[in-house]
Design an enzyme around this catalytic site. Structure first.
Site, short mmCIF file in Angstrom:
data_model
loop_
_atom_site.label_atom_id
_atom_site.label_comp_id
_atom_site.label_asym_id
_atom_site.label_seq_id
_atom_site.Cartn_x
_atom_site.Cartn_y
_atom_site.Cartn_z
N ILE A 240 0.83 -1.21 0.00
CA ILE A 240 0.00 0.00 0.00
C ILE A 240 0.87 1.27 0.00
O ILE A 240 0.56 2.24 -0.69
CB ILE A 240 -0.95 0.00 1.22
CG1 ILE A 240 -1.93 -1.19 1.13
CG2 ILE A 240 -1.73 1.31 1.32
CD1 ILE A 240 -2.77 -1.43 2.38
N TYR B 21 -2.90 -7.10 16.59
CA TYR B 21 -3.07 -6.19 15.44
C TYR B 21 -4.18 -5.19 15.71
O TYR B 21 -4.03 -3.98 15.48
CB TYR B 21 -3.35 -7.03 14.19
CG TYR B 21 -3.47 -6.23 12.92
CD1 TYR B 21 -2.34 -5.74 12.27
CD2 TYR B 21 -4.71 -5.97 12.34
CE1 TYR B 21 -2.43 -5.01 11.09
CE2 TYR B 21 -4.82 -5.24 11.16
CZ TYR B 21 -3.68 -4.77 10.54
OH TYR B 21 -3.77 -4.05 9.37
N LYS C 291 -3.88 -1.16 15.87
CA LYS C 291 -4.53 -0.28 14.89
C LYS C 291 -5.53 0.67 15.57
O LYS C 291 -5.77 1.77 15.07
CB LYS C 291 -5.20 -1.12 13.80
CG LYS C 291 -4.19 -1.80 12.88
CD LYS C 291 -3.34 -0.79 12.11
CE LYS C 291 -2.36 -1.43 11.16
NZ LYS C 291 -1.54 -0.47 10.40
N VAL D 247 -6.77 -5.88 1.28
CA VAL D 247 -6.27 -5.18 0.10
C VAL D 247 -5.38 -6.14 -0.68
O VAL D 247 -4.61 -6.91 -0.08
CB VAL D 247 -5.45 -3.93 0.50
CG1 VAL D 247 -5.05 -3.15 -0.74
CG2 VAL D 247 -6.22 -3.06 1.47
N THR E 277 -2.47 -6.90 -1.91
CA THR E 277 -1.04 -6.58 -1.82
C THR E 277 -0.25 -7.85 -2.15
O THR E 277 -0.83 -8.94 -2.22
CB THR E 277 -0.70 -6.15 -0.39
OG1 THR E 277 -1.12 -7.20 0.48
CG2 THR E 277 -1.38 -4.86 0.00
N1 NAD Z 1 -2.76 -5.57 3.04
C1 NAD Z 1 -3.93 -5.43 3.62
O1 NAD Z 1 -4.90 -6.14 3.32
C2 NAD Z 1 -4.11 -4.36 4.67
C3 NAD Z 1 -5.39 -4.09 5.15
C4 NAD Z 1 -5.56 -3.09 6.10
C5 NAD Z 1 -4.47 -2.39 6.56
N2 NAD Z 1 -3.23 -2.68 6.09
C6 NAD Z 1 -2.10 -1.91 6.63
O2 NAD Z 1 -1.43 -1.28 5.58
C7 NAD Z 1 -0.04 -1.12 5.90
C8 NAD Z 1 0.78 -1.68 4.75
O3 NAD Z 1 0.43 -3.03 4.57
P1 NAD Z 1 0.91 -3.86 3.29
O4 NAD Z 1 -0.02 -5.00 3.17
O5 NAD Z 1 1.12 -2.94 2.17
O6 NAD Z 1 2.31 -4.42 3.87
P2 NAD Z 1 3.64 -4.88 3.10
O7 NAD Z 1 4.30 -5.85 3.99
O8 NAD Z 1 3.36 -5.29 1.69
O9 NAD Z 1 4.50 -3.53 3.05
C9 NAD Z 1 4.95 -2.93 4.22
C10 NAD Z 1 6.20 -2.13 3.91
O10 NAD Z 1 6.64 -1.56 5.15
C11 NAD Z 1 8.01 -1.86 5.35
N3 NAD Z 1 8.26 -2.00 6.79
C12 NAD Z 1 7.81 -2.98 7.62
N4 NAD Z 1 8.27 -2.78 8.84
C13 NAD Z 1 9.04 -1.66 8.81
C14 NAD Z 1 9.80 -0.96 9.78
N5 NAD Z 1 9.90 -1.42 11.04
N6 NAD Z 1 10.44 0.17 9.41
C15 NAD Z 1 10.39 0.59 8.13
N7 NAD Z 1 9.71 -0.04 7.15
C16 NAD Z 1 9.03 -1.16 7.50
C17 NAD Z 1 8.24 -3.17 4.60
O11 NAD Z 1 9.62 -3.34 4.26
C18 NAD Z 1 7.35 -3.01 3.39
O12 NAD Z 1 7.98 -2.37 2.31
C19 NAD Z 1 0.15 -1.86 7.22
O13 NAD Z 1 0.14 -0.93 8.27
C20 NAD Z 1 -1.05 -2.77 7.30
O14 NAD Z 1 -1.41 -3.06 8.62
C21 NAD Z 1 -3.02 -3.65 5.16
#
Ligand code: NAD
Length: 278
Positions: free
Chosen positions: A20, A178, A182, A211, A213
């Site tokens: 995201i 989680y 959140k 989402v 991803t």
């Molecule tokens: N994917 C979903 O369905 C979904 C739904 C609701 C909320 N979210 C939220 O969206 C956000 C992104 O999720 P995503 O699915 O894109 O995750 P993802 O794992 O694909 O991407 C996360 C990115 O953050 C970086 N990251 C992780 N920990 C880190 C740290 N300690 N310091 C710096 N960078 C760090 C990772 O290297 C990665 O590039 C998260 O907060 C997640 O909780 C995701």
């Protein structure tokens, strides 16, 4: 595109190596940001994303850079913001997309406290560290003005958008760590929006459910039943595409959203309006 949804300032996206955060950075570049800085703990992913963003950028003077950092480390977060202000002059839009999932599912009575601390240190404490440093930088800069068909208005000093979750409002069985983290990110959003509103800093969150991803794609490849499970629970019958979140983030950063502060947009196709998930 309506005129007021265009951007022209400097954007920092934390967690933009993948998922995201990466798509958010692309949406901001596409909407006209003059610069996008890709911050992530994975430097290789950040560099690839930064390079790819040049394909989508619409601002003629577009610049991009990367910064390796960890949201768990306050000095690293501060160094990131200092880098943006020093190299790019100001920080107009900050998106906080670094986050992790729950880890092993467990009822609250069985919570593994080490796992809870890990999730909280990234999703809650890490989010606060980012917002703290970003808001401090934004309040030191001059506000921007926006001229529309009805005149000119102050649109403030900067905008911060946290990527929270539908779990900022509702639970899922076994996802206590989680969900609590959140809810905390939503608390950060409300408090920062409130404390810094008079300084012209808007702080918002987007709250998606599932989402599409890379992580979800891996999960779907491993267990095709997940697709049916999402369709059963989500009224729109599918997971959101990343763009369906990232374009909302870009809108929230824009002058079109200049009166929205301290709140969130649920991007859940009405999941949280249902009383029964199964
Ligand atoms: N994917 C979903 O369905 C979904 C739904 C609701 C909320 N979210 C939220 O969206 C956000 C992104 O999720 P995503 O699915 O894109 O995750 P993802 O794992 O694909 O991407 C996360 C990115 O953050 C970086 N990251 C992780 N920990 C880190 C740290 N300690 N310091 C710096 N960078 C760090 C990772 O290297 C990665 O590039 C998260 O907060 C997640 O909780 C995701």
């Amino acid at each position: 595109m309506i005129n007021s949804s265009q951007l022209d300032g400097v954007a920092l996206v934390v967690g933009s190596g993948r998922g995201i955060g990466k798509e958010s950075a692309f949406s901001l570049a596409e909407a006209g940001a003059s610069a996008v800085i890709f911050a992530d703990m994975n430097e290789e992913w950040a560099k690839e994303s930064s390079e790819e963003s040049k394909k989508y950028a619409t601002n003629k003077g577009y610049r991009t850079a990367t910064f390796k950092m960890n949201v768990q480390d306050d000095q690293s977060v501060q160094d990131m913001v200092d880098f943006v202000v020093k190299e790019f002059g100001r920080l107009d839009y900050a998106v906080n997309g670094a986050g992790i999932d729950n880890g092993p599912h467990a009822d609250i009575a069985d919570t593994d406290i080490a796992n809870f601390d890990r999730v909280m240190s990234i999703n809650a404490r890490g989010n606060l560290l980012c917002v703290r440093a970003q808001a401090a930088a934004m309040r030191a800069q001059t506000p921007k003005m926006w001229t529309s068909r009805n005149g000119t208005r102050d649109i403030g000093r900067g905008v911060i958008v946290n990527v929270a979750s539908a779990n900022s409002f509702a639970g899922l069985p076994g996802k206590g760590c989680y969900t609590i983290s959140k809810h905390a990110a939503m608390g950060v959003t409300k408090m920062a929006g409130l404390d810094h509103s008079a300084e012209g800093i808007r702080v918002l969150a987007v709250c998606p459910t599932w989402v599409r991803t890379p992580l979800l794609d891996v999960e779907l490849a491993r267990n095709p039943e997940v697709k049916g499970q999402i369709a059963a629970v989500v009224p729109i019958k599918r997971a959101a595409e990343c763009e369906e979140v990232s374009d909302v983030i870009s809108f929230l950063c824009s002058p079109a959203a200049s009166y929205i502060n301290g709140t969130s947009l649920l991007i859940d196709a009405a999941v949280t309006t249902t009383l029964r998930l199964y």
